[in-house]
Design a protein around this motif. Structure first.
Motif, PDB file in Angstrom:
ATOM      1  N   ASN A  37      83.619  -9.001 -35.014  1.00 59.57           N
ATOM      2  CA  ASN A  37      83.682  -8.500 -33.786  1.00 59.57           C
ATOM      3  C   ASN A  37      84.214  -8.519 -32.949  1.00 59.57           C
ATOM      4  OD1 ASN A  37      81.620  -6.422 -36.000  1.00 59.57           O
ATOM      5  ND2 ASN A  37      80.053  -8.255 -35.804  1.00 59.57           N
ATOM      6  N   ILE A  38      84.257  -8.042 -32.013  1.00 59.39           N
ATOM      7  CA  ILE A  38      84.974  -8.886 -30.415  1.00 59.39           C
ATOM      8  C   ILE A  38      84.323  -8.485 -29.105  1.00 59.39           C
ATOM      9  CG2 ILE A  38      87.294  -9.077 -29.365  1.00 59.39           C
ATOM     10  CD1 ILE A  38      88.706  -8.306 -31.535  1.00 59.39           C
ATOM     11  N   LEU A  39      83.980  -8.873 -28.384  1.00 64.50           N
ATOM     12  CA  LEU A  39      82.906  -8.562 -27.395  1.00 64.50           C
ATOM     13  C   LEU A  39      84.231  -9.709 -26.167  1.00 64.50           C
ATOM     14  CD1 LEU A  39      80.759  -6.933 -25.425  1.00 64.50           C
ATOM     15  CD2 LEU A  39      79.382  -9.322 -26.435  1.00 64.50           C
ATOM     16  N   TYR A  40      84.783  -8.647 -25.411  1.00 62.85           N
ATOM     17  CA  TYR A  40      85.393  -8.933 -23.983  1.00 62.85           C
ATOM     18  C   TYR A  40      84.793  -8.798 -23.343  1.00 62.85           C
ATOM     19  CZ  TYR A  40      89.209 -10.832 -22.159  1.00 62.85           C
ATOM     20  OH  TYR A  40      89.959 -11.375 -20.991  1.00 62.85           O
ATOM     21  N   ILE A  41      83.880 -10.099 -22.192  1.00 63.93           N
ATOM     22  CA  ILE A  41      83.150  -9.087 -20.913  1.00 63.93           C
ATOM     23  C   ILE A  41      83.979 -10.245 -19.951  1.00 63.93           C
ATOM     24  CG2 ILE A  41      80.761  -9.996 -19.861  1.00 63.93           C
ATOM     25  CD1 ILE A  41      79.507 -10.876 -22.616  1.00 63.93           C
ATOM     26  N   LEU A  42      84.521  -9.352 -19.301  1.00 64.44           N
ATOM     27  CA  LEU A  42      85.381  -9.314 -18.137  1.00 64.44           C
ATOM     28  C   LEU A  42      84.431  -8.938 -16.608  1.00 64.44           C
ATOM     29  CD1 LEU A  42      88.025  -9.880 -16.834  1.00 64.44           C
ATOM     30  CD2 LEU A  42      88.168  -7.574 -16.124  1.00 64.44           C
ATOM     31  N   ALA A  43      83.858  -9.993 -16.027  1.00 66.46           N
ATOM     32  CA  ALA A  43      83.333  -9.939 -14.498  1.00 66.46           C
ATOM     33  C   ALA A  43      84.451  -9.918 -13.330  1.00 66.46           C
ATOM     34  CB  ALA A  43      82.352 -11.511 -14.134  1.00 66.46           C
ATOM     35  N   ASP A  44      83.780  -9.681 -12.198  1.00 64.00           N
ATOM     36  CA  ASP A  44      84.591  -9.035 -11.167  1.00 64.00           C
ATOM     37  C   ASP A  44      84.318 -10.302  -9.548  1.00 64.00           C
ATOM     38  OD1 ASP A  44      86.385  -6.603  -9.695  1.00 64.00           O
ATOM     39  OD2 ASP A  44      84.649  -5.876  -9.434  1.00 64.00           O
ATOM     40  N   ASP A  45      85.699 -10.204  -9.772  1.00 60.32           N
ATOM     41  CA  ASP A  45      85.737 -10.870  -8.621  1.00 60.32           C
ATOM     42  C   ASP A  45      84.829 -12.412  -8.745  1.00 60.32           C
ATOM     43  OD1 ASP A  45      87.286  -8.846  -7.456  1.00 60.32           O
ATOM     44  OD2 ASP A  45      86.636  -8.923  -5.410  1.00 60.32           O
ATOM     45  N   LEU A  46      84.220 -13.053  -9.744  1.00 60.21           N
ATOM     46  CA  LEU A  46      84.302 -13.972 -10.136  1.00 60.21           C
ATOM     47  C   LEU A  46      84.945 -15.499  -9.845  1.00 60.21           C
ATOM     48  CD1 LEU A  46      81.196 -15.479 -11.221  1.00 60.21           C
ATOM     49  CD2 LEU A  46      82.112 -15.576 -13.350  1.00 60.21           C
ATOM     50  N   GLY A  47      84.165 -16.111  -9.417  1.00 62.16           N
ATOM     51  CA  GLY A  47      85.897 -17.854  -8.772  1.00 62.16           C
ATOM     52  C   GLY A  47      85.172 -18.911 -10.210  1.00 62.16           C
ATOM     53  N   TYR A  48      86.236 -19.756 -10.105  1.00 65.57           N
ATOM     54  CA  TYR A  48      85.838 -21.220 -11.024  1.00 65.57           C
ATOM     55  C   TYR A  48      85.125 -21.459 -10.724  1.00 65.57           C
ATOM     56  CZ  TYR A  48      88.483 -24.506 -12.787  1.00 65.57           C
ATOM     57  OH  TYR A  48      88.937 -25.776 -14.834  1.00 65.57           O
ATOM     58  N   GLY A  49      84.583 -21.645  -9.538  1.00 66.82           N
ATOM     59  CA  GLY A  49      83.846 -22.764  -9.102  1.00 66.82           C
ATOM     60  C   GLY A  49      81.960 -21.935  -9.125  1.00 66.82           C
ATOM     61  N   PHE A 268      85.171  -3.196 -30.987  1.00 69.31           N
ATOM     62  CA  PHE A 268      85.393  -4.192 -29.564  1.00 69.31           C
ATOM     63  C   PHE A 268      84.545  -3.381 -28.586  1.00 69.31           C
ATOM     64  CE2 PHE A 268      88.732  -3.190 -26.854  1.00 69.31           C
ATOM     65  CZ  PHE A 268      88.693  -4.629 -26.579  1.00 69.31           C
ATOM     66  N   LEU A 269      84.188  -3.851 -28.391  1.00 65.05           N
ATOM     67  CA  LEU A 269      83.453  -4.118 -26.677  1.00 65.05           C
ATOM     68  C   LEU A 269      84.076  -4.609 -25.740  1.00 65.05           C
ATOM     69  CD1 LEU A 269      81.657  -2.158 -24.700  1.00 65.05           C
ATOM     70  CD2 LEU A 269      79.936  -4.436 -25.727  1.00 65.05           C
ATOM     71  N   TYR A 270      84.301  -3.659 -24.337  1.00 64.51           N
ATOM     72  CA  TYR A 270      85.173  -4.731 -23.676  1.00 64.51           C
ATOM     73  C   TYR A 270      84.193  -3.539 -22.472  1.00 64.51           C
ATOM     74  CZ  TYR A 270      88.167  -3.909 -19.531  1.00 64.51           C
ATOM     75  OH  TYR A 270      88.669  -4.303 -17.987  1.00 64.51           O
ATOM     76  N   ILE A 325      84.141 -13.456 -25.879  1.00 61.14           N
ATOM     77  CA  ILE A 325      85.000 -14.314 -24.430  1.00 61.14           C
ATOM     78  C   ILE A 325      84.418 -13.523 -23.389  1.00 61.14           C
ATOM     79  CG2 ILE A 325      87.262 -14.057 -23.729  1.00 61.14           C
ATOM     80  CD1 ILE A 325      88.812 -13.516 -26.114  1.00 61.14           C
ATOM     81  N   PHE A 326      84.120 -14.616 -22.361  1.00 64.39           N
ATOM     82  CA  PHE A 326      84.033 -14.235 -21.068  1.00 64.39           C
ATOM     83  C   PHE A 326      84.692 -14.660 -20.498  1.00 64.39           C
ATOM     84  CE2 PHE A 326      82.464 -15.596 -17.060  1.00 64.39           C
ATOM     85  CZ  PHE A 326      81.323 -14.052 -16.658  1.00 64.39           C
ATOM     86  N   THR A 327      85.348 -14.019 -18.800  1.00 58.74           N
ATOM     87  CA  THR A 327      86.175 -13.816 -17.896  1.00 58.74           C
ATOM     88  C   THR A 327      85.868 -13.482 -17.016  1.00 58.74           C
ATOM     89  OG1 THR A 327      88.538 -15.117 -18.168  1.00 58.74           O
ATOM     90  CG2 THR A 327      87.967 -12.727 -18.567  1.00 58.74           C
ATOM     91  N   SER A 328      86.664 -13.668 -16.443  1.00 56.73           N
ATOM     92  CA  SER A 328      86.985 -12.647 -14.938  1.00 56.73           C
ATOM     93  C   SER A 328      88.307 -12.272 -14.584  1.00 56.73           C
ATOM     94  CB  SER A 328      86.271 -13.453 -13.703  1.00 56.73           C
ATOM     95  OG  SER A 328      86.726 -12.903 -12.519  1.00 56.73           O
ATOM     96  N   LEU A 386      95.632 -14.047 -19.052  1.00 54.23           N
ATOM     97  CA  LEU A 386      94.269 -12.918 -20.147  1.00 54.23           C
ATOM     98  C   LEU A 386      95.429 -11.336 -20.975  1.00 54.23           C
ATOM     99  CD1 LEU A 386      91.187 -12.008 -17.197  1.00 54.23           C
ATOM    100  CD2 LEU A 386      92.010 -14.173 -18.302  1.00 54.23           C
ATOM    101  N   ALA A 387      96.652 -11.637 -20.181  1.00 54.57           N
ATOM    102  CA  ALA A 387      97.579 -11.015 -20.975  1.00 54.57           C
ATOM    103  C   ALA A 387      97.342 -11.239 -22.297  1.00 54.57           C
ATOM    104  CB  ALA A 387      98.810 -10.945 -20.365  1.00 54.57           C
ATOM    105  N   ASN A 388      96.825 -12.544 -22.837  1.00 56.12           N
ATOM    106  CA  ASN A 388      97.572 -12.943 -23.673  1.00 56.12           C
ATOM    107  C   ASN A 388      96.497 -12.907 -24.992  1.00 56.12           C
ATOM    108  OD1 ASN A 388      99.282 -14.209 -23.345  1.00 56.12           O
ATOM    109  ND2 ASN A 388      98.018 -16.563 -23.159  1.00 56.12           N
ATOM    110  N   LEU A 389      95.234 -11.225 -24.672  1.00 54.85           N
ATOM    111  CA  LEU A 389      94.570 -10.854 -25.573  1.00 54.85           C
ATOM    112  C   LEU A 389      95.378 -10.032 -27.079  1.00 54.85           C
ATOM    113  CD1 LEU A 389      91.128  -9.953 -26.529  1.00 54.85           C
ATOM    114  CD2 LEU A 389      91.969  -8.505 -24.599  1.00 54.85           C
ATOM    115  N   LEU A 390      96.438  -9.219 -26.518  1.00 53.97           N
ATOM    116  CA  LEU A 390      96.930  -8.439 -27.248  1.00 53.97           C
ATOM    117  C   LEU A 390      97.601  -9.109 -28.455  1.00 53.97           C
ATOM    118  CD1 LEU A 390      98.374  -4.856 -26.587  1.00 53.97           C
ATOM    119  CD2 LEU A 390      99.420  -6.515 -28.143  1.00 53.97           C
TER     120      LEU A 390
END
Length: 513
Positions: A37-49, A268-270, A325-328, A386-390
């Motif tokens: 299964n694939i769970l891709y969590i994308l935060a919005d405007d979350l900083g590296y720090g 797959f949940l985006y 996968i978790f990112t911003s 993030l373009a590398n997901l496909l």
């Protein structure tokens, strides 16, 4: 390089149909008989720090995301393809840099029409054809083909109608179902907000249908705040819409999606969170809990909501076979005055913020957990986007994808499995700022076409003087804060990177090392 860290106790057009038939005729590798299964969590405007695992000296605590990092791999050199919302989301789902789209610069709005071309191969379409049940919950921000009032229907025939500028809401017939949305791009189930949480219309669509008509109106909030705090714009809204309940609503919808899954079919949940983007509206229990004001409190609420979703995976016994996968989508909207006021650097030690071509605009947290496959407690400094997901999903399933129409996606699977220290075949990574500035990164070197930040940090744009540099060059290995411009000192690097950037921009298929 991998480093070990201590453990932490639809409708389908002909071109797309041909691509999917190619996938269907290819047998998966023997090692993927039971795909994850694939769970891709994308935060919005979350900083590296903003994550304490990236910035232990920060004023925000993120225990759930820190644990996710400890249970998997933490990337230190991951990037959004753009430093603003819409372009990154286009690249994430299509594997193409956003400047290849019909909107090469800028973002869509809530009344914008679909940006992703209907014949474009997407991550959910690829996975759906491979047998996955695909779902999308959260902030869409890639356009909806709203139905037009009869008097304005002819406008829809214009190629860029609703793309270069949004539709006039007076022209929209909200009583009619939209003509296209994420379900036409490969998602089986959807529950989403059209755009950012500070852009009207404020309403939800479930399976691409409005759950409630936007018949109410808001005058906006904190309009003089400089796009910070509990800011949102005036506009139409659903009568029951509650800005403070959007994040919990998306969490519940994601949990409901997970509970509906069957062990017989992978999913797959985006999950595209609308936070911590403005409005900064933490619930009462999180207010005052961080040392970084409303924003920090909202980030800690994001962390807690992600923790709830991960606990749901555990309770359903799905975690052991789920790639998380978790990112911003880009860097934080965090002005220098906030860093001084709170002593918290939302972009860590990086220069810049959301919108900028500097690292703070596009270097993002990136965490991957895959039990039994990704070694816990590892850190990768491999540059990736993030373009590398496909390409990664195609590699994981052992299926090909059309490189002539997925120009910018390279699989990170060998890095995740510990087989390679770098992303194979990736020639470089390319970024774009909110004003269209380009930057290219290869090895330690980063070339910026233009002077200034290209985004929100002053100076945004500088005019080159006669005989002076027209761009910027930094060695990120020795200067990650981009404090020493080496453009004039290393003209050979400028020329090599300029040539490669031009090659990538001109290419209609993947450029490989």
């Amino acid at each position: 390089m991998l480093k070990q860290v201590p453990p932490f106790r639809a409708r389908t057009s002909a071109p797309l149909l041909l691509s999917l038939l190619l996938l269907a005729c290819t047998h998966p590798k023997a090692t993927t008989q039971h795909p994850p299964n694939i769970l891709y969590i994308l935060a919005d405007d979350l900083g590296y720090g903003d994550l304490s695992v990236y910035n232990p000296e920060g004023k925000i605590r993120t225990p759930h995301l820190d644990r996710l990092a400890a249970e998997g791999m933490r990337f230190t050199d991951a990037h959004s393809p753009s430093s603003v919302c819409t372009p990154t989301r286009y690249a994430l789902l299509t594997g193409r840099y956003p400047w290849r789209s019909r909107l090469p610069v800028g973002v869509l709005r809530g009344y914008s029409r679909s940006l992703i071309e209907p014949d474009r191969l997407t991550v959910p379409a690829l996975l759906h054809k491979a047998g996955y049940h695909t779902g999308m919950v959260g902030k869409w921000h890639l356009g909806v083909d709203w139905a037009s009032q009869p008097a304005y229907a002819s406008l829809a025939q214009q190629p860029l109608y609703g793309i270069q500028s949004e539709m006039d809401p007076e022209h929209i017939d909200f009583a009619q179902p939209p003509l296209a949305g994420p379900r036409q791009l490969g998602f089986d189930a959807t529950y989403f907000l059209p755009a950012s949480l500070d852009m009207p219309p404020y309403c939800y669509l479930q399976n691409d249908q409005l759950t409630e008509l936007p018949t109410a109106h808001t005058e906006g909030n904190s309009l003089e705040s400089g796009y910070t705090g509990p800011f949102w714009r005036a506009g139409l809204m659903a009568p029951s819409f509650d800005f403070g309940q959007v994040l919990p609503t998306f969490t519940r919808q994601a949990q409901d999606f997970l509970r509906r899954q069957s062990s017989a079919r992978p999913f797959f949940l985006y999950l595209a969170l609308a936070a911590p983007h403005t409005p900064w509206v933490p619930s009462e229990q999180y207010r005052g809990q961080s040392g970084a004001g409303e924003y920090g409190d909202f980030v800690q609420m994001v962390d807690a909501q992600v923790g709830q979703v991960l606990r749901t995976l555990d309770s359903l016994r799905l975690s052991s076979n789920t790639l998380v996968i978790f990112t911003s989508d880009n860097g934080p909207f965090w002005r220098p005055a906030f860093s001084e006021r709170f002593g918290h650097r939302a972009a860590g030690k990086l220069r810049g913020m959301k919108g900028d071509i500097y690292e703070g605009g596009h270097r993002v947290p990136f965490l991957v957990r895959w039990p039994g496959k990704v070694k816990p407690g590892t850190v990768s400094d491999a540059p990736t986007t993030l373009a590398n997901l496909l390409a990664t999903c195609a590699d994981l399933l052992g299926v090909p994808f059309p490189e002539e129409s997925v120009e910018d996606s390279y699989s990170i699977l060998p890095v995740l499995l510990g087989r390679r220290p770098e992303v194979p075949h990736q020639p470089a990574i390319v970024h774009s700022a909110s004003n269209g500035f380009y930057a290219i990164r290869r090895g330690p070197w980063k070339l910026i076409e233009g002077l200034g930040s290209g985004g929100f940090t002053e100076p945004r744009v500088l005019t080159p003087q006669p005989g002076q540099p027209t761009g910027q060059l930094y060695n990120l290995e020795i200067d990650p804060a981009e404090s020493q411009d080496l453009y004039q000192k290393y003209p050979e690097q400028v020329q090599e990177l300029t040539t490669l950037l031009n090659e990538i921009r001109a290419s209609t298929q993947r450029v490989k090392l």
